[in-house]
Scaffold this active site. Structure first.
Site, short mmCIF file in Angstrom:
data_model
loop_
_atom_site.label_atom_id
_atom_site.label_comp_id
_atom_site.label_asym_id
_atom_site.label_seq_id
_atom_site.Cartn_x
_atom_site.Cartn_y
_atom_site.Cartn_z
N GLU A 15 0.22 1.60 -10.01
CA GLU A 15 0.22 2.46 -9.76
C GLU A 15 0.95 4.14 -9.96
O GLU A 15 -0.10 4.51 -10.00
CB GLU A 15 0.40 2.43 -8.63
CG GLU A 15 -0.15 0.88 -7.89
CD GLU A 15 -0.51 0.54 -5.89
OE1 GLU A 15 -1.48 0.28 -5.38
OE2 GLU A 15 0.68 1.34 -5.40
N SER A 68 5.28 2.45 -2.34
CA SER A 68 4.09 2.85 -3.32
C SER A 68 4.03 4.59 -3.28
O SER A 68 4.32 5.62 -3.70
CB SER A 68 2.94 2.43 -3.45
OG SER A 68 3.30 0.56 -3.88
N GLU A 88 3.38 2.07 1.69
CA GLU A 88 4.56 3.59 2.18
C GLU A 88 5.07 3.70 0.98
O GLU A 88 5.72 4.48 0.65
CB GLU A 88 4.88 3.04 3.93
CG GLU A 88 6.16 4.21 3.64
CD GLU A 88 6.68 4.72 5.07
OE1 GLU A 88 6.27 3.45 6.10
OE2 GLU A 88 7.01 4.97 5.83
N CYS A 101 11.14 -7.52 -5.03
CA CYS A 101 9.68 -7.12 -4.60
C CYS A 101 9.05 -7.63 -5.80
O CYS A 101 9.02 -8.02 -6.38
CB CYS A 101 10.00 -6.11 -5.19
SG CYS A 101 7.84 -4.91 -4.29
C1 HEM Z 1 7.57 1.37 -5.09
C2 HEM Z 1 7.12 0.77 -4.34
C3 HEM Z 1 7.70 -1.02 -3.93
C4 HEM Z 1 9.05 -0.48 -3.39
C5 HEM Z 1 10.46 0.16 -3.96
C6 HEM Z 1 9.21 -2.15 -2.74
C7 HEM Z 1 10.75 -2.62 -2.56
C8 HEM Z 1 11.16 -3.59 -1.81
C9 HEM Z 1 12.66 -3.90 -1.84
C10 HEM Z 1 13.62 -3.32 -2.21
C11 HEM Z 1 12.49 -5.64 -1.41
C12 HEM Z 1 13.52 -6.52 -1.56
C13 HEM Z 1 13.78 -6.39 -0.12
C14 HEM Z 1 15.44 -7.39 0.19
O1 HEM Z 1 15.40 -8.13 -0.63
O2 HEM Z 1 15.73 -7.48 1.27
C15 HEM Z 1 10.99 -5.89 -1.87
C16 HEM Z 1 10.27 -7.05 -1.22
C17 HEM Z 1 9.38 -6.97 -1.59
N1 HEM Z 1 7.75 -6.19 -1.55
FE1 HEM Z 1 7.99 -4.71 -2.43
N2 HEM Z 1 8.33 -2.54 -2.94
C18 HEM Z 1 7.32 -1.79 -3.36
C19 HEM Z 1 6.00 -2.13 -3.07
C20 HEM Z 1 6.02 -3.38 -2.65
C21 HEM Z 1 4.33 -3.66 -3.64
C22 HEM Z 1 3.19 -3.11 -3.75
C23 HEM Z 1 3.92 -5.25 -2.46
C24 HEM Z 1 2.16 -5.75 -2.57
C25 HEM Z 1 1.65 -5.68 -2.86
C26 HEM Z 1 5.20 -5.26 -2.08
C27 HEM Z 1 5.43 -6.93 -1.57
C28 HEM Z 1 6.71 -7.01 -1.38
C29 HEM Z 1 6.74 -8.60 -0.78
C30 HEM Z 1 6.22 -9.69 -0.84
C31 HEM Z 1 8.56 -8.17 -0.85
C32 HEM Z 1 9.06 -9.51 -0.17
C33 HEM Z 1 9.18 -10.79 -1.16
C34 HEM Z 1 10.83 -11.63 -0.84
O3 HEM Z 1 11.42 -12.11 0.25
O4 HEM Z 1 10.48 -12.65 -1.78
N3 HEM Z 1 6.24 -4.36 -2.17
N4 HEM Z 1 10.27 -4.71 -1.86
#
Ligand code: HEM
Length: 405
Positions: free
Chosen positions: A365, A251, A249, A356
């Site tokens: 992407e 991305s 969602e 992230c």
């Molecule tokens: C533009 C796309 C994306 C945005 C804006 C985004 C944003 C974020 C943010 C803000 C966090 C941090 C949350 C926190 O600190 O409380 C996060 C964590 C995470 N995101 Fe993304 N994300 C994106 C795409 C993706 C994609 C494509 C994947 C996987 C293929 C992904 C996997 C994860 C994972 C596994 C975490 C947890 C990391 C952790 O807790 O160590 N995200 N994301």
């Protein structure tokens, strides 16, 4: 435009025009009340430096949400189990143990394989657009790529991808700051159905370890679960659900916002065509300007302060990423969309240990999708009203009507 009543502002009962332009509110709050009290005793942050401090200091600021999700979901509910087991809402050392398992999926080598796959997928979607007059670009393009990529990573068959989308929407919908009975029930059902579905997928993958085009993440997580000590079965299922939700969602919305912002600025679209290398900066600017995730939360473990405001142990804070990303103390002319902006240290992927895990994949992407779309369709233009969902946590474009030629 009406004056903003900063003192009376409450995110939990936000004014009717907030979603259309939250940034106007963030600017007013940042200037007058950067650590702003909300009606339920929590606090809303809009300044960049405060958020950096919170993200970096995991001793003072916990990501664990058991205290919050207990009363909200009920401790024996599927939603509680999911949101307190996925790595994003856990602290070290559990977080560190689980996070390591994800690294394998995002090595340079794994990403290089993914890049050619993403290019082929984008070419295919754009081929489909060739004959179109006007269409909704979300369903025809920006949704298709991320869901395909993340489903591949977990070995989800193509015919099941719409199921994933609906479950994800229900599970993430329950994270809105204020949630009604209907969305809670839908979220709980979605977690149960998703778990049942994934259990079958795991059984299948165990029986056919080399089956499928990829599914590396799933295989890595299964290996960790078989190892016994690194991941329990419940943890395995919830990390898969989280990945499938986190990975598409966000991305999708980055892609939708990027196309939307650039179609509104034909001069910058033309500049991108003339200087294609700017695309990496464009991706960062889209993320800064319209953060797909608008809110992260943390809770204070001890008495502390931010911007001189004392906060007691237990204080719950809302990190408004769209506020940080337009803080004039960090960004020159923050309200201006500049595809060549540099430096651009936005917080749209968070910061610190929870940054992230999929950020390189998401950026890839964006680079491929924007490059190919704007090169191939120089005459593309907006063909109607762009609709934004009535949600606080995710900035979602639900309809993006575009005339292709
Ligand atoms: C533009 C796309 C994306 C945005 C804006 C985004 C944003 C974020 C943010 C803000 C966090 C941090 C949350 C926190 O600190 O409380 C996060 C964590 C995470 N995101 Fe993304 N994300 C994106 C795409 C993706 C994609 C494509 C994947 C996987 C293929 C992904 C996997 C994860 C994972 C596994 C975490 C947890 C990391 C952790 O807790 O160590 N995200 N994301």
């Amino acid at each position: 435009m009406a004056e903003i009543d900063v003192a009376g502002f409450d995110l939990l009962d936000q004014p009717g025009d907030f979603i259309a332009d939250p940034y106007r509110y963030f600017a007013a709050l940042r200037a007058a009340s950067p650590v702003h009290p909300l009606s339920d005793g929590s606090w809303m942050l809009t300044g960049y430096d405060d958020m950096v401090r919170v993200y970096r200091d995991t001793e003072t600021w916990t990501s664990d949400k058991k205290l919050d999700f207990g009363p909200k979901f009920g401790t024996d509910s599927p939603l509680f189990e999911h949101h307190t087991t996925s790595l994003v809402f856990r602290d070290p050392p559990d977080h560190t143990r689980i996070r390591k398992l994800f690294q394998a999926a995002f090595t340079r080598k794994a990403l290089a394989v993914m890049e050619s796959r993403i290019e082929a997928l984008v070419d295919g979607y754009l081929d489909d657009l060739e004959e179109a007059g006007e269409l909704d670009l979300v369903s025809a393009f920006t949704f298709r790529l991320p869901v395909e990529v993340i489903s591949d990573m977990l070995g989800v068959p193509a015919e099941d991808r719409l199921l994933i989308r609906d479950w994800a929407a229900a599970i993430l919908g329950a994270l809105e700051p204020v949630t009604g009975e209907g969305p809670l029930a839908a979220g709980n059902r979605a977690v149960d159905d998703f778990k049942t579905y994934l259990r079958a997928l795991v059984v299948h993958r165990r029986a056919n370890p080399t089956d499928g085009r990829s599914g590396e993440v799933l295989s890595a997580l299964i290996a960790a679960e078989e190892d016994g000590e690194r991941l329990s079965e419940i943890e395995l299922l919830h990390q898969c659900i989280f990945m499938l939700n986190a990975g598409h969602e966000t991305s999708t919305n980055m892609l939708s916002h990027g196309v939307n912002e650039l179609l509104r600025r034909p001069d910058q679209a033309a500049r991108l065509r003339a200087e294609p290398d700017l695309v990496t900066l464009l991706v960062e600017e889209v993320l800064r300007y319209q953060p797909p995730i608008q809110i992260n939360n943390r809770r204070a473990t001890v008495d502390t302060e931010l911007s001189g405001v004392p906060l007691p142990a237990g204080a719950f804070v809302y990190l408004m990423l769209g506020g940080a990303n337009r803080d004039p103390a960090q960004f020159a002319d923050p309200e201006v969309f500049d595809l060549a902006r540099r430096p651009n240290r936005h917080l749209s992927f968070g910061l610190g240990v929870h940054i992230c895990a999929g950020n390189s994949l998401a950026r890839m992407e964006g680079v491929v999708a924007f490059t190919k779309f704007f090169q191939r369709f120089p005459e593309a233009r907006l063909a109607g009203e762009v609709k934004i969902a009535d949600r606080l946590r995710f900035r979602e474009i639900t309809e993006l009507p575009v005339a292709i030629r």
